[in-house]
Motif scaffolding. Structure first.
Motif, PDB file in Angstrom:
ATOM      1  N   UNK A 144       0.201   8.966  -0.697  1.00  0.00           N
ATOM      2  CA  UNK A 144      -0.389   7.675  -0.098  1.00  0.00           C
ATOM      3  C   UNK A 144      -1.356   7.600   1.035  1.00  0.00           C
ATOM      4  N   UNK A 145      -1.246   8.705   1.861  1.00  0.00           N
ATOM      5  CA  UNK A 145      -2.115   8.725   3.020  1.00  0.00           C
ATOM      6  C   UNK A 145      -3.377   9.067   2.438  1.00  0.00           C
ATOM      7  N   UNK A 146      -3.691   9.864   1.160  1.00  0.00           N
ATOM      8  CA  UNK A 146      -4.974  10.134   1.023  1.00  0.00           C
ATOM      9  C   UNK A 146      -5.601   9.002   0.078  1.00  0.00           C
ATOM     10  N   UNK A 147      -4.714   7.782  -0.114  1.00  0.00           N
ATOM     11  CA  UNK A 147      -5.380   6.644  -0.507  1.00  0.00           C
ATOM     12  C   UNK A 147      -5.418   6.619  -2.066  1.00  0.00           C
ATOM     13  N   UNK A 148      -4.363   7.492  -2.644  1.00  0.00           N
ATOM     14  CA  UNK A 148      -4.360   7.413  -4.190  1.00  0.00           C
ATOM     15  C   UNK A 148      -3.044   6.565  -4.671  1.00  0.00           C
ATOM     16  N   UNK A 149      -3.045   6.332  -5.738  1.00  0.00           N
ATOM     17  CA  UNK A 149      -2.025   5.448  -6.238  1.00  0.00           C
ATOM     18  C   UNK A 149      -0.499   6.056  -6.303  1.00  0.00           C
ATOM     19  N   UNK A 150       0.280   5.167  -5.696  1.00  0.00           N
ATOM     20  CA  UNK A 150       1.743   5.634  -5.699  1.00  0.00           C
ATOM     21  C   UNK A 150       2.774   4.805  -6.299  1.00  0.00           C
ATOM     22  N   UNK A 151       2.281   3.723  -7.323  1.00  0.00           N
ATOM     23  CA  UNK A 151       3.261   2.838  -7.857  1.00  0.00           C
ATOM     24  C   UNK A 151       4.258   3.575  -8.854  1.00  0.00           C
TER      25      UNK A 151
END
Ligand code: GDP
Ligand code: CA
Length: 307
Positions: free
Chosen positions: A80-87
């Motif tokens: 999440x911190x790295x801005x990738x998808x976490x859905x």
């Protein structure tokens, strides 16, 4: 008594767990849905196989129904911190399995062989087989477009109306090693109270599996996933209404034409047993709320087998 069970994730795993509590687990072989499989951050995830594995091995989070107990989410925080998808949520403990599986598949190992290896490593006594080693993916057609299964189910919260379910790759898919043998050797073939369209549907979309079940339909009992016409969880009721025309036992039975001898239905649906045709209704309480309740359901399903 040898039992083959067709199963999806959460509803499937609870029911298989129940069966394995009333017969020796080594008598039970699970044939699992792989239509939900997906790639997440480059990793091959098999949600239904994992839910079955974790539940049967006693590693699962019982409350949540999926994933590992005592899970932590550090990797997901980083993602999440790295801005990738976490859905699609992947816990730290869970990730270990996806790493091992992905590496094995890239090396050319079959999903069934990898699953067997993992099952042995965690001490699973029941047999756990993916329906197929081939690529089979469930896709959902909605008014907003066509989606991969998990995109519709998880990312979009299965809110879009379902116009059709497509089993991509099913026409070419072969049963995984052991699947047909398990169906042929079983004294009872059970269809778990899993979603008929997106959990059992993809398994039966493999032509040779459907034909094998059809040949032995006199020994097949399905358990309805509906109680009082409603899904315990998830979109099964809405899908039945939209794709099968209703939510009574005959609509559930209608998902398995020519495939089942008996249908276990909940007491709450017992006044709606008209027009089940030659499918034998078995009425009981089907909510697997605790160990006793799920064991009673398993015993009832076992009792469906012809002498
Ligand atoms: P998924 O792959 O994790 O979505 O799970 P499944 O398809 O295997 O199971 C989902 C279905 O299980 C839902 O339609 C629920 O209604 C059904 N289900 C869950 N718990 C119970 C239960 O205790 N009794 C019955 N009869 N159905 C259940
Ligand atoms: Ca599933």
């Amino acid at each position: 008594m040898r039992i083959a069970v067709l199963a999806g994730g959460v509803g499937g795993a609870r029911f298989v767990q129940a069966l394995a509590e009333v017969v020796p687990p080594s008598d039970v072989t699970v044939i699992a849905n792989v239509g939900d499989d997906l790639e997440v951050h480059g990793l091959h995830v098999s949600p239904d196989l994992d839910t079955l594995l974790y539940t049967l091995a006693g590693l699962g989070d019982e409350e949540r129904g999926w994933g590992r107990a005592e899970e932590t989410w550090n990797a997901l925080d980083t993602i999440e911190r790295l801005g990738a998808e976490t859905w699609f949520q992947l816990g730290d403990r869970d990730l270990g399995l996806h790493l091992v599986r992905t590496e094995a598949l890239r090396r050319g190992e079959a999903l069934s062989a990898l699953t067997e290896r993992v099952a042995r490593a965690v001490g699973l006594e029941a047999g756990l087989l993916p329906a197929t080693d081939d690529r089979l993916r469930t896709r959902i057609r909605t008014p907003a477009g066509e989606f991969e299964f998990q995109e519709w189910f998880v990312a979009r919260g299965h809110r879009d109306r379902v116009d059709a379910v497509v089993y991509d790759g099913a026409a070419e898919a072969k049963p995984a090693p052991g699947v047909l043998e398990a169906i042929e050797a079983a004294e009872l073939i059970a269809i778990a109270p899993s979603n008929p369209f997106v959990s059992i549907g993809p398994i039966l979309a493999v032509g040779e599996i459907r034909a094998a079940v059809e040949r032995r339909h006199e020994r097949v009992v399905a358990v309805s996933p509906l109680i009082g016409g409603r899904a315990v969880k998830g979109p099964a009721d809405r899908m039945l209404r939209r794709l099968a025309g209703g939510t009574s036992p005959r609509h559930v039975a209608g998902c398995y034409p020519g495939l089942i001898d008996a249908l276990v239905v909940d007491e709450a649906d017992a006044d709606d047993l008209d027009s089940l045709g030659d499918v034998r209704p078995i009425v009981t309480r089907t909510l697997m709320s605790d160990a006793d309740a799920r064991r009673r359901l398993a015993e009832t399903a076992l009792g469906a087998v012809p002498a």
